[in-house]
Design a protein around this motif. Structure first.
Motif, PDB file in Angstrom:
ATOM      1  N   ARG A 365      -2.415  -7.469   7.035  1.00 21.77           N
ATOM      2  CA  ARG A 365      -2.103  -6.078   7.380  1.00 21.77           C
ATOM      3  C   ARG A 365      -0.965  -5.546   6.510  1.00 21.77           C
ATOM      4  NH1 ARG A 365      -3.566  -8.000  12.413  1.00 21.77           N
ATOM      5  NH2 ARG A 365      -1.475  -8.736  12.835  1.00 21.77           N
ATOM      6  N   ARG A 366       0.008  -6.398   6.204  1.00 22.85           N
ATOM      7  CA  ARG A 366       1.108  -5.961   5.349  1.00 22.85           C
ATOM      8  C   ARG A 366       0.589  -5.629   3.947  1.00 22.85           C
ATOM      9  NH1 ARG A 366       5.436 -10.593   5.836  1.00 22.85           N
ATOM     10  NH2 ARG A 366       6.720  -9.200   4.563  1.00 22.85           N
ATOM     11  N   ARG A 367      -0.314  -6.453   3.437  1.00 20.53           N
ATOM     12  CA  ARG A 367      -0.883  -6.170   2.118  1.00 20.53           C
ATOM     13  C   ARG A 367      -1.679  -4.869   2.129  1.00 20.53           C
ATOM     14  NH1 ARG A 367      -1.866 -11.664   2.380  1.00 20.53           N
ATOM     15  NH2 ARG A 367      -4.064 -11.356   2.945  1.00 20.53           N
ATOM     16  N   GLU A 368      -2.475  -4.671   3.195  1.00 21.51           N
ATOM     17  CA  GLU A 368      -3.270  -3.448   3.285  1.00 21.51           C
ATOM     18  C   GLU A 368      -2.368  -2.217   3.335  1.00 21.51           C
ATOM     19  OE1 GLU A 368      -5.498  -4.258   6.758  1.00 21.51           O
ATOM     20  OE2 GLU A 368      -7.031  -5.465   5.726  1.00 21.51           O
ATOM     21  N   ARG A 369      -1.274  -2.328   4.085  1.00 18.58           N
ATOM     22  CA  ARG A 369      -0.359  -1.200   4.177  1.00 18.58           C
ATOM     23  C   ARG A 369       0.308  -0.919   2.835  1.00 18.58           C
ATOM     24  NH1 ARG A 369       2.266  -3.022   7.851  1.00 18.58           N
ATOM     25  NH2 ARG A 369       4.100  -3.825   6.777  1.00 18.58           N
ATOM     26  N   ARG A 370       0.707  -1.989   2.133  1.00 21.38           N
ATOM     27  CA  ARG A 370       1.320  -1.786   0.817  1.00 21.38           C
ATOM     28  C   ARG A 370       0.327  -1.160  -0.155  1.00 21.38           C
ATOM     29  NH1 ARG A 370       4.013  -6.946   1.759  1.00 21.38           N
ATOM     30  NH2 ARG A 370       2.349  -8.017   0.627  1.00 21.38           N
ATOM     31  N   ALA A 371      -0.944  -1.576  -0.073  1.00 19.69           N
ATOM     32  CA  ALA A 371      -1.961  -1.011  -0.955  1.00 19.69           C
ATOM     33  C   ALA A 371      -2.167   0.474  -0.676  1.00 19.69           C
ATOM     34  CB  ALA A 371      -3.276  -1.770  -0.789  1.00 19.69           C
ATOM     35  N   GLU A 372      -2.166   0.833   0.614  1.00 18.80           N
ATOM     36  CA  GLU A 372      -2.307   2.244   0.974  1.00 18.80           C
ATOM     37  C   GLU A 372      -1.120   3.054   0.469  1.00 18.80           C
ATOM     38  OE1 GLU A 372      -2.699   2.229   5.163  1.00 18.80           O
ATOM     39  OE2 GLU A 372      -4.735   1.399   5.160  1.00 18.80           O
ATOM     40  N   GLU A 373       0.087   2.509   0.625  1.00 19.05           N
ATOM     41  CA  GLU A 373       1.281   3.209   0.158  1.00 19.05           C
ATOM     42  C   GLU A 373       1.251   3.388  -1.353  1.00 19.05           C
ATOM     43  OE1 GLU A 373       4.351   0.724   1.649  1.00 19.05           O
ATOM     44  OE2 GLU A 373       4.277   1.540   3.693  1.00 19.05           O
ATOM     45  N   ALA A 374       0.784   2.357  -2.077  1.00 19.78           N
ATOM     46  CA  ALA A 374       0.713   2.448  -3.541  1.00 19.78           C
ATOM     47  C   ALA A 374      -0.308   3.501  -3.959  1.00 19.78           C
ATOM     48  CB  ALA A 374       0.344   1.090  -4.130  1.00 19.78           C
TER      49      ALA A 374
END
Length: 384
Positions: A365-374
């Motif tokens: 979930r942390r990776r998915e959130r970082r990808a969305e933010e990027a």
């Protein structure tokens, strides 16, 4: 990830909050390095586990022990190394590896701990496990001990994939009891590996438990109930469980009505018994994720969502394991196993971690959130 020794530059750091609320009120502040008084030990903390009671205290909920007055510190469990001792301390010396607990304030780089609340850290325990074991381990241990479970017992454990629930379920299995554990459907296999029969959350728990008993060879009717979720006392009573064998951690209303008994953490003696079982691999404490101290708010968000199997831990020095070439999530499996970077399609090894040490969902979930933010940042840059 692992936790190793280190000294925070500029003195000590501690997690504090000046007002009640969600994880956003938490701050990591620089504080003077405390000094140990008589009978006290100064510990440099390497790992500190998070517990639901920490969140309840931060939210200002009624019944926190000790009572919370802001500004306040956070956390109970810890593990680290002794760096100083006060007058009268005989059991520990500088450099000793220890684990234990405080009333509040464990989530800091340096903590003063009463000597009576520390024990030597077994060499078989990782820092993450040692720093997370007191509340979950001794609460589960005391609850199972109080129930005097045996092979003729069937027990329901709610929130059985959480830290305390997972350990309590294993303690009950060691005594030969049949264990039914509630969790989300995604965690069913996680519970099965501990010999726990899984069932879902939601209405109808009593009916589901009866159906499981009827379908399970040699199982007896439910005779004990550990409610680590809260709000399930009615289901226990519907199953005919005596009030004296219904234990709860979070449901204070049920305790006040005398429908249930409060389950509480134990002392350092209980901690020693639990640590011995975990160190001997007779019981496992799964670690869902390790967050650096500066990400304490994010760590508590993960805890409050209650969607991670096992414990969430703060590491004061989070580093790579030997042989790791790059930090997660860009790590490639061959780089670890062979030690030689090779061109290949990215393989996310956290997805392949055995469920006993977490299923990778928190990091995913942390990776998915970082990808969305990027993606959002890139879109804004293009518009600009």
């Amino acid at each position: 990830m692992d936790v190793t020794r280190g000294t925070h530059g500029g003195g000590a750091h501690a997690v504090r909050f000046a007002e009640f609320g969600g994880p956003e009120v938490l701050r990591v502040e620089e504080v003077p390095v405390p000094g140990p008084g008589p009978g006290e030990v100064l510990v440099e903390v390497f790992a500190a586990g998070l517990n639901p009671a920490d969140s309840a205290a931060r939210r200002g909920e009624h019944g926190a022990e000790p009572p919370v007055e802001t500004p306040a510190v956070q956390g109970t469990d810890l593990a680290g190394v002794v760096i100083a001792t006060g007058p009268g301390v005989a059991r520990f010396a500088r450099g000793d590896e220890v684990m234990g607990f405080v009333a509040r304030g464990a989530q800091a780089s340096h903590v003063v701990v009463p000597e009576s609340q520390l024990m030597p850290k077994p060499s078989g325990l990782s820092w993450e496990v040692a720093g997370s074991l007191h509340v979950a381990g001794t609460t589960g241990w005391n609850a199972v001990e109080r129930l005097s479970l045996g092979p003729n017992d069937t027990i329901v454990v709610t929130a059985a994939a959480g830290g305390v629930g997972c350990l309590a379920a294993q303690f009950a299995r060691l005594r030969g009891a049949t264990v039914i554990g509630t969790t989300t459907a995604e965690r069913f296999d996680f519970l099965r590996q501990f010999g726990v029969i899984p069932t879902g959350y939601g209405p109808g728990l009593a009916e589901r438990a009866r159906a499981i008993v009827e379908a399970t060879e040699h199982a007896r009717p439910v005779s004990a109930f550990l409610d680590f979720l809260g709000g399930e006392t009615a289901a226990a009573l519907e199953l005919g469980v005596p009030r004296s064998r219904i234990l709860t951690v979070l449901d204070r209303a049920a305790v006040e009505r005398q429908d249930a008994v409060a389950a509480v953490a134990g002392d350092v003696v209980a901690l020693g018994r639990v640590a011995a079982l975990v160190s001997a691999r007779r019981v496992r404490l799964p670690i869902a994720d390790v967050f650096p101290l500066e990400e304490v708010a994010e760590a508590y968000r993960a805890l409050d969502r209650r969607d991670a199997p096992g414990k969430i831990v703060l590491g004061m020095r989070v580093v790579e394991y030997p042989g790791q070439r790059v930090r997660e999530p860009a790590i490639k499996e061959q780089d670890v196993t062979l030690g030689v970077p090779t061109p290949h399609e990215h393989l996310d090894v956290t997805e392949a971690v055995p469920p006993a040490i977490g299923d990778g969902s928190v990091r995913r979930r942390r990776r998915e959130r970082r990808a969305e933010e990027a993606a959002v940042a890139e879109a804004e840059a293009r518009r600009g």
